[in-house]
Design a protein around this motif. Structure first.
Motif, mmCIF file in Angstrom:
data_model
loop_
_atom_site.group_PDB
_atom_site.id
_atom_site.type_symbol
_atom_site.label_atom_id
_atom_site.label_comp_id
_atom_site.label_asym_id
_atom_site.label_seq_id
_atom_site.Cartn_x
_atom_site.Cartn_y
_atom_site.Cartn_z
ATOM 1 N N PHE A 185 -65.750 -60.367 76.555
ATOM 2 C CA PHE A 185 -65.007 -61.414 75.852
ATOM 3 C C PHE A 185 -65.352 -61.410 74.363
ATOM 4 C CE2 PHE A 185 -65.246 -63.980 80.039
ATOM 5 C CZ PHE A 185 -64.113 -63.345 80.520
ATOM 6 N N ALA A 186 -66.652 -61.246 74.075
ATOM 7 C CA ALA A 186 -67.107 -61.302 72.685
ATOM 8 C C ALA A 186 -66.572 -60.140 71.869
ATOM 9 C CB ALA A 186 -68.642 -61.310 72.651
ATOM 10 N N PHE A 187 -66.576 -58.943 72.433
ATOM 11 C CA PHE A 187 -66.065 -57.778 71.712
ATOM 12 C C PHE A 187 -64.578 -57.930 71.433
ATOM 13 C CE2 PHE A 187 -65.211 -52.984 71.716
ATOM 14 C CZ PHE A 187 -65.584 -52.864 70.380
ATOM 15 N N PHE A 188 -63.862 -58.504 72.406
ATOM 16 C CA PHE A 188 -62.434 -58.760 72.214
ATOM 17 C C PHE A 188 -62.221 -59.763 71.072
ATOM 18 C CE2 PHE A 188 -58.465 -60.964 72.958
ATOM 19 C CZ PHE A 188 -57.583 -59.950 73.300
ATOM 20 N N LEU A 189 -62.980 -60.863 71.089
ATOM 21 C CA LEU A 189 -62.831 -61.890 70.062
ATOM 22 C C LEU A 189 -63.240 -61.376 68.687
ATOM 23 C CD1 LEU A 189 -64.217 -65.063 71.896
ATOM 24 C CD2 LEU A 189 -61.851 -64.641 71.204
ATOM 25 N N ALA A 190 -64.359 -60.643 68.633
ATOM 26 C CA ALA A 190 -64.831 -60.134 67.343
ATOM 27 C C ALA A 190 -63.834 -59.144 66.753
ATOM 28 C CB ALA A 190 -66.206 -59.482 67.511
ATOM 29 N N SER A 191 -63.366 -58.209 67.575
ATOM 30 C CA SER A 191 -62.385 -57.232 67.095
ATOM 31 C C SER A 191 -61.091 -57.920 66.701
ATOM 32 C CB SER A 191 -62.114 -56.181 68.178
ATOM 33 O OG SER A 191 -63.272 -55.454 68.502
ATOM 34 N N THR A 288 -69.396 -49.873 70.767
ATOM 35 C CA THR A 288 -68.873 -51.066 70.094
ATOM 36 C C THR A 288 -69.138 -51.096 68.600
ATOM 37 O OG1 THR A 288 -70.915 -52.266 70.631
ATOM 38 C CG2 THR A 288 -69.070 -52.481 72.171
ATOM 39 N N SER A 289 -70.188 -50.442 68.139
ATOM 40 C CA SER A 289 -70.536 -50.509 66.716
ATOM 41 C C SER A 289 -70.442 -49.154 66.025
ATOM 42 C CB SER A 289 -71.950 -51.076 66.542
ATOM 43 O OG SER A 289 -72.016 -52.394 67.032
ATOM 44 N N PHE A 290 -71.152 -48.157 66.535
ATOM 45 C CA PHE A 290 -71.189 -46.885 65.829
ATOM 46 C C PHE A 290 -69.824 -46.199 65.818
ATOM 47 C CE2 PHE A 290 -71.846 -42.340 65.345
ATOM 48 C CZ PHE A 290 -72.594 -42.321 64.174
ATOM 49 N N LEU A 291 -69.090 -46.228 66.930
ATOM 50 C CA LEU A 291 -67.785 -45.572 66.944
ATOM 51 C C LEU A 291 -66.793 -46.274 66.023
ATOM 52 C CD1 LEU A 291 -67.139 -44.373 70.608
ATOM 53 C CD2 LEU A 291 -68.090 -43.144 68.656
ATOM 54 N N THR A 292 -67.010 -47.573 65.774
ATOM 55 C CA THR A 292 -66.181 -48.270 64.777
ATOM 56 C C THR A 292 -66.400 -47.651 63.402
ATOM 57 O OG1 THR A 292 -66.288 -50.343 66.029
ATOM 58 C CG2 THR A 292 -65.691 -50.501 63.700
ATOM 59 N N SER A 293 -67.670 -47.388 63.071
ATOM 60 C CA SER A 293 -67.987 -46.739 61.799
ATOM 61 C C SER A 293 -67.464 -45.307 61.772
ATOM 62 C CB SER A 293 -69.504 -46.757 61.580
ATOM 63 O OG SER A 293 -69.862 -46.027 60.437
ATOM 64 N N ALA A 312 -60.253 -51.801 74.630
ATOM 65 C CA ALA A 312 -61.465 -51.332 75.303
ATOM 66 C C ALA A 312 -62.254 -52.487 75.890
ATOM 67 C CB ALA A 312 -62.333 -50.541 74.321
ATOM 68 N N ALA A 313 -62.257 -53.635 75.210
ATOM 69 C CA ALA A 313 -62.977 -54.801 75.720
ATOM 70 C C ALA A 313 -62.402 -55.260 77.058
ATOM 71 C CB ALA A 313 -62.917 -55.938 74.707
ATOM 72 N N VAL A 314 -61.079 -55.220 77.185
ATOM 73 C CA VAL A 314 -60.435 -55.618 78.445
ATOM 74 C C VAL A 314 -60.813 -54.645 79.567
ATOM 75 C CG1 VAL A 314 -58.232 -55.940 79.635
ATOM 76 C CG2 VAL A 314 -58.518 -56.768 77.282
ATOM 77 N N VAL A 315 -60.722 -53.348 79.274
ATOM 78 C CA VAL A 315 -61.055 -52.331 80.281
ATOM 79 C C VAL A 315 -62.527 -52.420 80.664
ATOM 80 C CG1 VAL A 315 -61.157 -49.853 80.722
ATOM 81 C CG2 VAL A 315 -59.215 -50.811 79.478
ATOM 82 N N PHE A 316 -63.378 -52.622 79.676
ATOM 83 C CA PHE A 316 -64.807 -52.761 79.920
ATOM 84 C C PHE A 316 -65.090 -53.979 80.799
ATOM 85 C CE2 PHE A 316 -68.194 -55.228 77.459
ATOM 86 C CZ PHE A 316 -69.180 -55.030 78.403
ATOM 87 N N ALA A 361 -57.745 -39.072 70.986
ATOM 88 C CA ALA A 361 -59.110 -38.668 71.331
ATOM 89 C C ALA A 361 -60.081 -39.828 71.111
ATOM 90 C CB ALA A 361 -59.525 -37.466 70.505
ATOM 91 N N PHE A 362 -59.894 -40.562 70.015
ATOM 92 C CA PHE A 362 -60.748 -41.722 69.753
ATOM 93 C C PHE A 362 -60.585 -42.759 70.854
ATOM 94 C CE2 PHE A 362 -61.520 -45.938 68.010
ATOM 95 C CZ PHE A 362 -62.766 -45.785 67.418
ATOM 96 N N ALA A 363 -59.346 -42.999 71.273
ATOM 97 C CA ALA A 363 -59.081 -43.983 72.326
ATOM 98 C C ALA A 363 -59.748 -43.581 73.633
ATOM 99 C CB ALA A 363 -57.572 -44.144 72.520
ATOM 100 N N VAL A 364 -59.602 -42.312 74.009
ATOM 101 C CA VAL A 364 -60.218 -41.827 75.250
ATOM 102 C C VAL A 364 -61.737 -41.924 75.162
ATOM 103 C CG1 VAL A 364 -60.594 -39.793 76.698
ATOM 104 C CG2 VAL A 364 -58.299 -40.321 75.854
ATOM 105 N N GLY A 365 -62.299 -41.548 74.001
ATOM 106 C CA GLY A 365 -63.746 -41.601 73.824
ATOM 107 C C GLY A 365 -64.296 -43.009 73.936
ATOM 108 N N LEU A 366 -63.617 -43.958 73.305
ATOM 109 C CA LEU A 366 -64.060 -45.347 73.336
ATOM 110 C C LEU A 366 -63.931 -45.938 74.732
ATOM 111 C CD1 LEU A 366 -65.033 -47.865 71.823
ATOM 112 C CD2 LEU A 366 -62.638 -48.353 71.243
ATOM 113 N N LEU A 367 -62.780 -45.725 75.363
ATOM 114 C CA LEU A 367 -62.547 -46.281 76.702
ATOM 115 C C LEU A 367 -63.505 -45.682 77.725
ATOM 116 C CD1 LEU A 367 -58.632 -46.331 76.757
ATOM 117 C CD2 LEU A 367 -60.153 -48.305 76.622
ATOM 118 N N GLY A 368 -63.671 -44.359 77.686
ATOM 119 C CA GLY A 368 -64.575 -43.711 78.636
ATOM 120 C C GLY A 368 -66.000 -44.199 78.494
#
Length: 456
Positions: A185-191, A288-293, A312-316, A361-368
Motif C-alpha cells: 500500500f505504501a509503495f503505491f501511495l508514495a509512487s 523499490t528504491s534503487f531501480l527507481t534511480s 508493481a505495488a499491486v502485483v507485489f 524490460a524495466f517493467a519485467v525486471g521490477l515486477l519479477g
C-alpha cells in the motif's frame, strides 16, 4: 522449540474464540494502516533519493556521486533500525504492544514531515533560508533519516505481533498478512503521490526541485493522524495480557532485560532468521528504491517509472497475500526457501535484462523482483512471532527483522551504486545472487513454525 517455550496456559487457539469479529477487524486495520504509514514515510525518502536529493542536498557533486551519497544516507536508517528494535522491543515486551506502537508512529511521522521542511544545500523552502544552509542540510537529513529508521525498527515487530497474537491457531499466516500488506500500500501511495506532483508541476521543472518533492513528505502528517486514531481504539493482545497474569504483575512481564534475554536464549533464531530474510530485503529495496534511480539514469521518464511503481505495488501485494495465506497450509519455511532459491538465478539475469534499455524490460525486471520478494514476505509476518517466546517476542522478532534489513536493505544499494559506476552491472547481480544463496542456507537450517503455539 526449547522446553522454555512450553506454556502452562491453554493453547493460543482458545484465546481468539472469545474475541469477536469486530475486534479482529479492528486489529487487522490498525496493523495494516500503521505499517502503511510507516513504510510510506520510508519509501518517499527512497524515491526522493533516487529522483531529486542529489540535486537538492549534494549540488556540488556529479550525478553519480550525488546518488551514492543519497543512498548512503538511505542506509543510515537501516543501521538505526536494530537500535529501535532493541529499545522499542524492551518497552513492547514490558508495557505492551499497543502503547509502544503509538510512539513509533508519532516519531516516524514527525521525522518525515521535518524532511519535507528542510532547506536544501543552496536553496530555501517556502521563502525561508533563501540562501540555503550549506552542509547543515545533509547533516539534518541524516538526523531525520536516523529517526525514521529508529521508529521503523520498533514498528514492524509490534504490528505483526498485534495480529499474530490475536489470530486463531492454524490461521496465523492469514491474519499476519495485514501488516505485511502495508509496504505494498505504501509503495503505491508514495509512487502515486510523486507521480501526481510530477504531472502537476512538471517532472523536470524547477518547481519540482524547489517544493514539489516536499509535498509527499508533508502529507504524512494527515496519514499519521488517521493511524493514531485507529491504533488507539485497539486493545492489548490477549497473549500479552495472559503473560501479565501468568507472572502475577500489572506493570511488566519480566525482571530481566528482553534484549539480553533473547541474545542469551535464542541467539540462533535471531541469526538464522536475519540470514534467511536478507535476500528478501535486498530484492525489496533494490526494486523499490534503487531501480527507481537506475530507471531514471536510463532516461525512461519519471512518470513511467512512478507509474510502473504503482503497478508493481499491486502485483507485489497480491503475491504477498497469496503466499501468506498459503503458508498456513504448506508452511512458512518452504515458501521462503522457494523465494530465496528463485532469487539466485533471477539476480544474475536482472541487470542484463535492464541493460537492454527498453521500458518493457524495466517493467519485467521490477515486477519479477517484487513478486519473488512477496513470496517470502507474506509468510515472514507469522514466522518471526512464532520463533520467539512471549517474554521477549517483540525484541527478538524486531532484532531478526532489522538485522536482515542491514544485510539486505542497507548495504546492497550502496554497493550497487558504486558497482554501476565502476564496472559491469553483472557484478550487482552476482552480489545479490550470493546474498540469496546465503539466505537459502539459513532457511534450510531453520525448522518449520506454522504448527507452534505462541501462548506464553
Amino acid at each position: 522449540m526449547t522446553e522454555s517455550l512450553k506454556s502452562p496456559l491453554p493453547p493460543d487457539s482458545a484465546i481468539p474464540e472469545t474475541t469477536n469479529r469486530r475486534k479482529l477487524r479492528r486489529v487487522a486495520a490498525a496493523s495494516s494502516i500503521g505499517t502503511t504509514i510507516e513504510f510510506y514515510d520510508f519509501f518517499v525518502y527512497g524515491i526522493a533519493a533516487a529522483l531529486v536529493f542529489p540535486a537538492v542536498f549534494f549540488p556540488g557533486t556529479d550525478p553519480a556521486t550525488g546518488t551514492i551519497a543519497s543512498f548512503a544516507i538511505f542506509a543510515v536508517a537501516f543501521f538505526a533500525r536494530p537500535v529501535g528494535a532493541a529499545l522499542f522491543g524492551h518497552f513492547g515486551d514490558r508495557i505492551g504492544r499497543k502503547r509502544t506502537l503509538v510512539w513509533t508512529l508519532l516519531i516516524m511521522g514527525l521525522a518525515t514531515v521535518a524532511i519535507g521542511l528542510l532547506p536544501g544545500y543552496s536553496s530555501g523552502v517556502f521563502g525561508f533560508f533563501t540562501g540555503g544552509i550549506g552542509i547543515w542540510a545533509p547533516a539534518l537529513l541524516v538526523s531525520m533519516r536516523f529517526l525514521q529508521g529508529f521508529a521503523v525498527g520498533g514498528e514492524w515487530a509490534g504490528a505483526t505481533l498485534l495480529t499474530a497474537e490475536y489470530a486463531p491457531q492454524g490461521q496465523r499466516g492469514r491474519y499476519a498478512v495485514f501488516p505485511q500488506l502495508g509496504p505494498a500500500f505504501a509503495f503505491f501511495l508514495a509512487s502515486g503521490t510523486f507521480l501526481a506532483v510530477a504531472l502537476t508541476v512538471g517532472d523536470r521543472s524547477a518547481a519540482f526541485l524547489e517544493y514539489g518533492w516536499r509535498i509527499p513528505f508533508i502529507l504524512s502528517f494527515a496519514l499519521v493522524g488517521v493511524g493514531l486514531w485507529v491504533r488507539l481504539t485497539v486493545e492489548e493482545t490477549p497473549v500479552f495480557t495472559a503473560q501479565l497474569e501468568l507472572d502475577g504483575k500489572s506493570d511488566r512481564i519480566s525482571k530481566g532485560i528482553p534484549f539480553f534475554d533473547v541474545i542469551r536464549d535464542q541467539w540462533r533464531e535471531v541469526l538464522l532468521a536475519a540470514g534467511a530474510l536478507a535476500s528478501l530485503f535486498s530484492l525489496f529495496y533494490m526494486g523499490t528504491s534503487f531501480l527507481t534511480s537506475y530507471g531514471s539514469s536510463m532516461n525512461l521518464g519519471r512518470p513511467f517509472i512512478l507509474g510502473m511503481g504503482m503497478v508493481a505495488a499491486v502485483v507485489f501485494g497480491v503475491s504477498t497475500a497469496v503466499s501468506a495465506v498459503w503458508s498456513d497450509r504448506i508452511g512458512r519455511r518452504r515458501l521462503i526457501l522457494v523465494s530465496c532459491g528463485l532469487a539466485v538465478p533471477w539476480s544474475l539475469a536482472l541487470f542484463p535484462l535492464l541493460d537492454t534499455g527498453s521500458r518493457s524490460a524495466f517493467a519485467v525486471g521490477l515486477l519479477g523482483t517484487l513478486i519473488i520478494f512477496g513470496v517470502a514476505y507474506g509468510p515472514a509476518g507469522a514466522l518471526l512471532p512464532e520463533l520467539f517466546h512471549a517474554r521477549h517476542r517483540y525484541t527478538g522478532a524486531g532484532l531478526a527483522y532489522n538485522l536482515a534489513g542491514i544485510l539486505g536493505g542497507a548495504i546492497p544499494p550502496i554497493l550497487a551504486a558504486k558497482l554501476i559506476v565502476s564496472g559491469p552491472t553483472i557484478f550487482v547481480g552476482v552480489m545479490l545472487s550470493a546474498l540469496s544463496a546465503v539466505s537459502v542456507l539459513c532457511t534450510m537450517a531453520m525448522s518449520e513454525t506454522k504448527d507452534r503455539e505462541i501462548q506464553p
